[in-house]
Each structure stands twice: as structure tokens, then as C-alpha cells.
Design a protein around this motif. Sequence first.
Motif, PDB file in Angstrom:
ATOM      1  N   GLU A 121      54.581  10.354 -48.175  1.00 32.56           N
ATOM      2  CA  GLU A 121      53.498  10.243 -47.198  1.00 32.56           C
ATOM      3  C   GLU A 121      53.951   9.704 -45.848  1.00 32.56           C
ATOM      4  O   GLU A 121      53.317   9.983 -44.828  1.00 32.56           O
ATOM      5  N   LEU A 122      55.026   8.938 -45.820  1.00 32.96           N
ATOM      6  CA  LEU A 122      55.442   8.279 -44.583  1.00 32.96           C
ATOM      7  C   LEU A 122      55.705   9.252 -43.424  1.00 32.96           C
ATOM      8  O   LEU A 122      55.196   9.026 -42.317  1.00 32.96           O
ATOM      9  N   HIS A 136      55.888  -0.353 -50.947  1.00 34.28           N
ATOM     10  CA  HIS A 136      57.029   0.442 -51.427  1.00 34.28           C
ATOM     11  C   HIS A 136      58.142  -0.485 -51.919  1.00 34.28           C
ATOM     12  O   HIS A 136      58.677  -0.301 -53.017  1.00 34.28           O
ATOM     13  N   THR A 137      58.487  -1.481 -51.116  1.00 33.72           N
ATOM     14  CA  THR A 137      59.538  -2.426 -51.496  1.00 33.72           C
ATOM     15  C   THR A 137      59.135  -3.210 -52.741  1.00 33.72           C
ATOM     16  O   THR A 137      59.946  -3.400 -53.652  1.00 33.72           O
ATOM     17  N   GLY A 138      57.890  -3.634 -52.810  1.00 38.71           N
ATOM     18  CA  GLY A 138      57.410  -4.375 -53.980  1.00 38.71           C
ATOM     19  C   GLY A 138      57.429  -3.535 -55.254  1.00 38.71           C
ATOM     20  O   GLY A 138      57.793  -4.036 -56.328  1.00 38.71           O
ATOM     21  N   ALA A 198      66.335   2.485 -47.381  1.00 38.84           N
ATOM     22  CA  ALA A 198      66.065   3.766 -46.722  1.00 38.84           C
ATOM     23  C   ALA A 198      64.642   3.808 -46.174  1.00 38.84           C
ATOM     24  O   ALA A 198      64.407   4.341 -45.092  1.00 38.84           O
ATOM     25  N   TYR A 199      63.672   3.244 -46.909  1.00 36.70           N
ATOM     26  CA  TYR A 199      62.281   3.256 -46.452  1.00 36.70           C
ATOM     27  C   TYR A 199      62.147   2.411 -45.184  1.00 36.70           C
ATOM     28  O   TYR A 199      61.436   2.768 -44.259  1.00 36.70           O
ATOM     29  N   LEU A 213      65.099   9.850 -46.688  1.00 36.10           N
ATOM     30  CA  LEU A 213      64.181   9.012 -47.467  1.00 36.10           C
ATOM     31  C   LEU A 213      63.490   9.822 -48.558  1.00 36.10           C
ATOM     32  O   LEU A 213      63.481   9.427 -49.729  1.00 36.10           O
ATOM     33  N   VAL A 214      62.927  10.952 -48.201  1.00 31.72           N
ATOM     34  CA  VAL A 214      62.191  11.777 -49.167  1.00 31.72           C
ATOM     35  C   VAL A 214      63.132  12.333 -50.231  1.00 31.72           C
ATOM     36  O   VAL A 214      62.828  12.287 -51.430  1.00 31.72           O
TER      37      VAL A 214
END
Length: 159
Positions: free
Chosen positions: A48-49, A76-78, A116-117, A131-132
Amino acid sequence: GELTTSFVVACLVPVTGYVLQSRALMLSVAVVSVPLFLIHWAMLLAFELPDMPADREVGKRTQTVRLGARRARNLHTGLLAGALLSIVIAVASGSANSPARFLWPAIPAICWQMQAYRAAPAAGRRGMTVLVFGAVALFAVTTALWLAGFASIALRPST
């Protein structure tokens, strides 16, 4: 949306398939599904980003649009940190025959995906592509490792 999709794809489908084939539910199937669920949800956020500005403009209410860039990044990180922790706990608490022992190789890929995110927006289109692709690769590799763990149990000679 994203939460229920991840639950169905990464938990319900594999657990149901296992139960239908074995006629039993092993706790390790549910335990190993936890990191898959978290990684899948993070993968959807990564998808989605790149589209977030356009989605916001047309009124599409994806999870990243609703959360905003900073909170989506933190989620995302969590999620990936939770996947990492769940793998470590599953391996540390499992027996030597646990399918979770096959998930260790996913740990560096999880750490890379977290970075990467964070780096993707500044890296432009190439960063978003990386990223994707990384998100898909992480889910695919973790799923393959999960399957290898269960195959090692199924193919073990009976005593």
C-alpha cells in the motif's frame, strides 16, 4: 481489510489444510502460523505504501491512508518485530523436532525488510519496488521454510 485478509491467508488456510489432511491439530501448526500472519500483514502495508498519495487523493481508505505514513511505518516495524520475536520464542521453546527450527533463516530477511520500509520513501520509485519485492520474497521464503519444517516431520522415518 488487511487484518482479516492476513488471518485467512496466513493462519486459517494452512491450519485448515493441515487439519483436513492429518485429521488432527498440532499446536506447532498454530504457533508457526503466528509469524506468517504478522509477515503477511506487514507485506500488505508494504504493498500500500507506494500508492498511498494516490489512494488518499481518490478517497481510498487503505490502512496506510487511515494511519498516515509515520504510524503505518511504525505498525509495519512492530509487526515484523513481533514476527521476529515469535520465531525466537517458537524455536527456543520447541523441541529439536519442531518445524519452527526451520524459520531461523528468515530472521535476517525480516531485519532487512524493516529497514527497507523506512528507507523506501526517500529512495523513490526504485526504493518502493525493492520494498514490495522484498515483502513478497520474505513471505514466500518464510512460507517455504515453514513447509520444509513440516515436511521434515512428515518424512522422518517412524520408529
